[in-house]
Design an enzyme around this catalytic site. Structure first.
Site, PDB file in Angstrom:
ATOM      1  N   LYS A  49      -5.049  -9.559  -6.762  1.00 15.49           N
ATOM      2  CA  LYS A  49      -6.297  -9.952  -6.089  1.00 15.49           C
ATOM      3  C   LYS A  49      -7.428  -8.965  -6.419  1.00 15.49           C
ATOM      4  CE  LYS A  49      -5.832  -7.591  -1.773  1.00 15.49           C
ATOM      5  NZ  LYS A  49      -5.765  -7.423  -0.383  1.00 15.49           N
ATOM      6  N   LYS A  77       0.813  -1.217   0.000  1.00 14.92           N
ATOM      7  CA  LYS A  77       0.000   0.000   0.000  1.00 14.92           C
ATOM      8  C   LYS A  77       0.844   1.264   0.000  1.00 14.92           C
ATOM      9  CE  LYS A  77      -4.502  -1.319   1.780  1.00 14.92           C
ATOM     10  NZ  LYS A  77      -5.556  -1.009   2.738  1.00 14.92           N
ATOM     11  N   LYS A 115     -11.098  -3.625  -3.624  1.00 17.22           N
ATOM     12  CA  LYS A 115     -11.974  -2.446  -3.643  1.00 17.22           C
ATOM     13  C   LYS A 115     -11.246  -1.256  -4.232  1.00 17.22           C
ATOM     14  CE  LYS A 115     -13.742  -3.654   0.865  1.00 17.22           C
ATOM     15  NZ  LYS A 115     -13.049  -3.418   2.120  1.00 17.22           N
TER      16      LYS A 115
HETATM   17  P1  TYM Z   1     -10.813  -5.802   3.921  1.00 18.16           P
HETATM   18  O1  TYM Z   1     -11.864  -4.776   4.177  1.00 18.16           O
HETATM   19  O2  TYM Z   1      -9.741  -5.485   2.947  1.00 18.16           O
HETATM   20  O3  TYM Z   1     -11.470  -7.129   3.419  1.00 18.16           O
HETATM   21  C1  TYM Z   1     -12.512  -7.746   4.133  1.00 18.16           C
HETATM   22  C2  TYM Z   1     -12.416  -9.242   4.061  1.00 18.16           C
HETATM   23  O4  TYM Z   1     -12.472  -9.690   2.698  1.00 18.16           O
HETATM   24  C3  TYM Z   1     -11.357 -10.532   2.431  1.00 18.16           C
HETATM   25  N1  TYM Z   1     -10.949 -10.315   1.033  1.00 18.16           N
HETATM   26  C4  TYM Z   1     -10.828 -11.276   0.116  1.00 18.16           C
HETATM   27  N2  TYM Z   1     -11.033 -12.612   0.185  1.00 18.16           N
HETATM   28  C5  TYM Z   1     -10.834 -13.318  -0.959  1.00 18.16           C
HETATM   29  N3  TYM Z   1     -10.444 -12.763  -2.138  1.00 18.16           N
HETATM   30  C6  TYM Z   1     -10.226 -11.439  -2.241  1.00 18.16           C
HETATM   31  N4  TYM Z   1      -9.864 -10.906  -3.410  1.00 18.16           N
HETATM   32  C7  TYM Z   1     -10.423 -10.633  -1.075  1.00 18.16           C
HETATM   33  N5  TYM Z   1     -10.300  -9.304  -0.826  1.00 18.16           N
HETATM   34  C8  TYM Z   1     -10.619  -9.133   0.475  1.00 18.16           C
HETATM   35  C9  TYM Z   1     -10.270 -10.085   3.405  1.00 18.16           C
HETATM   36  O5  TYM Z   1      -9.326 -11.085   3.626  1.00 18.16           O
HETATM   37  C10 TYM Z   1     -11.094  -9.768   4.642  1.00 18.16           C
HETATM   38  O6  TYM Z   1     -11.340 -10.945   5.371  1.00 18.16           O
HETATM   39  N6  TYM Z   1      -7.720  -5.610   7.774  1.00 18.16           N
HETATM   40  C11 TYM Z   1      -9.005  -6.121   7.367  1.00 18.16           C
HETATM   41  C12 TYM Z   1     -10.149  -5.607   8.209  1.00 18.16           C
HETATM   42  C13 TYM Z   1      -9.992  -5.795   9.669  1.00 18.16           C
HETATM   43  C14 TYM Z   1     -10.100  -7.019  10.381  1.00 18.16           C
HETATM   44  C15 TYM Z   1      -9.923  -6.690  11.756  1.00 18.16           C
HETATM   45  C16 TYM Z   1     -10.333  -8.332   9.980  1.00 18.16           C
HETATM   46  C17 TYM Z   1      -9.745  -4.826  10.598  1.00 18.16           C
HETATM   47  N7  TYM Z   1      -9.718  -5.368  11.850  1.00 18.16           N
HETATM   48  C18 TYM Z   1      -9.960  -7.676  12.740  1.00 18.16           C
HETATM   49  C19 TYM Z   1     -10.368  -9.308  10.983  1.00 18.16           C
HETATM   50  C20 TYM Z   1     -10.184  -8.984  12.333  1.00 18.16           C
HETATM   51  C21 TYM Z   1      -9.227  -5.702   5.937  1.00 18.16           C
HETATM   52  O7  TYM Z   1      -8.644  -4.776   5.452  1.00 18.16           O
HETATM   53  O8  TYM Z   1     -10.200  -6.306   5.305  1.00 18.16           O
END
Ligand code: TYM
Length: 331
Positions: A194, A111, A197
């Site tokens: 991947k 990032k 968003k």
């Molecule tokens: P975030 O918002 O990027 O994504 C949310 C969830 O979606 C999953 N994900 C994917 N899974 C499969 N293929 C993809 N292309 C893909 N893109 C995203 C992510 O693995 C995630 O599970 N840091 C985290 C948010 C967070 C969090 C937490 C998660 C903050 N605090 C505590 C668990 C526990 C994140 O950025 O997710």
């Protein structure tokens, strides 16, 4: 009792990767534990956000949770910033996290890219706040996609560091729960990236609110190669776009990759794309429709979020106080 904690950032629209990699698994795990599902708005702020869009996205992600099948009675749904303990514990845990651990985080490297010196402190300490999210509830299981595994492992290390420093098993060591072949869904425009968003091209992803025409168009335009589809799984090696579309089909139809390979053996890509579009519309249309319905009643969404905040804080506050006591803070 197992305690599940997971979160999604309210940045842009949720896509098929978020759904198949995370949200759908949360729904399935819902009856196995006590659940906390969080819209992590403080994490979203680690990159610049338009305030109005952030507010809208926070409600939209809440609507997506519910539309996908998270039951606000059985599970606690809330926005991270409304429980101040997340930021407080984040600070406390930051005091015992070596910078060397954070320097290893691949997401920060990706990032921040070439602009490391200009990227914010929040982006760097992002995984510490994530550890605080989980540990604030003494979370034991964290269902996420593959890309978040390293962050959950860091949360384990931080929990261990806290326990060693203060000589008690205060925090359980949380485990990542990464399910199935859909843990890493790739971009429709480039099978080596991947689905995300933040990708500039909307054609790279299927959003949960896309209508049937948009879904069909995006799959039709999805990158492919010139061969017909293989008749064995090994034939997918070196063909990331074919592998991704087959994986998505398998996840949506709840079959194994082998079964889907057999189903499309020797077919042209176009056949898979057409059938995939139909299947995706069938699975996603009801979620999109329910999301729109929920979004039309903002007062009700806000009421549900507030209820979630109260339930989350009731669990979080004593755990935060316990950590403060162990650390020697006067209250
Ligand atoms: P975030 O918002 O990027 O994504 C949310 C969830 O979606 C999953 N994900 C994917 N899974 C499969 N293929 C993809 N292309 C893909 N893109 C995203 C992510 O693995 C995630 O599970 N840091 C985290 C948010 C967070 C969090 C937490 C998660 C903050 N605090 C505590 C668990 C526990 C994140 O950025 O997710």
């Amino acid at each position: 009792m197992n305690r599940i904690f997971s979160g999604i950032q309210p940045t842009n629209q949720l896509h098929l990767g978020n759904y198949l990699g995370a949200l759908r698994n949360w729904v399935r795990l819902q009856d196995t534990a006590e659940n906390f599902f969080c819209v992590v708005d403080l994490h979203a702020l680690t990159v610049p956000q338009d305030p109005e869009s952030l507010r809208r996205s926070t409600r939209e992600v809440t609507a997506a949770f519910i539309a996908a099948g998270i039951d606000p009675e059985r599970s606690v749904i809330f926005a991270q910033s409304t429980v101040p303990g997340h930021a407080e514990l984040g600070w406390l845990l930051g005091t015992l996290t070596p910078m060397g651990w954070l320097n290893r985080m691949t997401q920060f490297k990706e990032k921040s890219g070439k602009h490391r010196e200009e990227s914010g402190l929040g982006l760097y300490s992002y995984p510490v706040l994530m550890a605080a999210d989980i540990l604030l509830y003494k979370g034991t299981h964290v269902p996420v996609g593959e890309d978040q595994k390293q962050h959950v492992e860091l949360a384990r290390d931080i929990a261990g560091a806290f326990n060693r420093r203060y000589g008690v098993e205060y925090f359980p060591l949380p485990e990542p729960v990464i399910q199935g072949q859909a843990a890493r869904i790739m971009s429709l425009r480039d099978g080596s990236k991947k689905m995300s968003k933040s990708d500039e091209s909307d054609y790279s992803r299927i959003n949960l609110t896309d209508d049937a025409d948009a879904i069909a168009l995006k799959f039709r335009k999805a990158k492919s190669d010139s061969d017909n589809l293989p008749d064995t799984k090994d034939g997918l090696t070196g063909r990331p776009e074919a592998e991704n579309l087959i994986t998505i089909y398998a996840a949506l139809s709840e079959q194994s990759v082998d079964q889907v390979v057999a189903q499309f053996a020797g077919s042209q890509f176009s056949k898979l794309k057409t059938e995939l579009a139909d299947l995706a519309v069938e699975k996603l249309a009801p979620i999109g429709a329910r999301m729109r319905e929920l979004m039309s009643d903002q007062a009700e969404l806000d009421r549900l979020l507030k209820l979630g905040t109260e339930r989350a804080a009731a669990v979080a506050n004593p755990i935060l106080r316990g950590a403060q006591d162990l650390m020697g803070l006067v209250r």
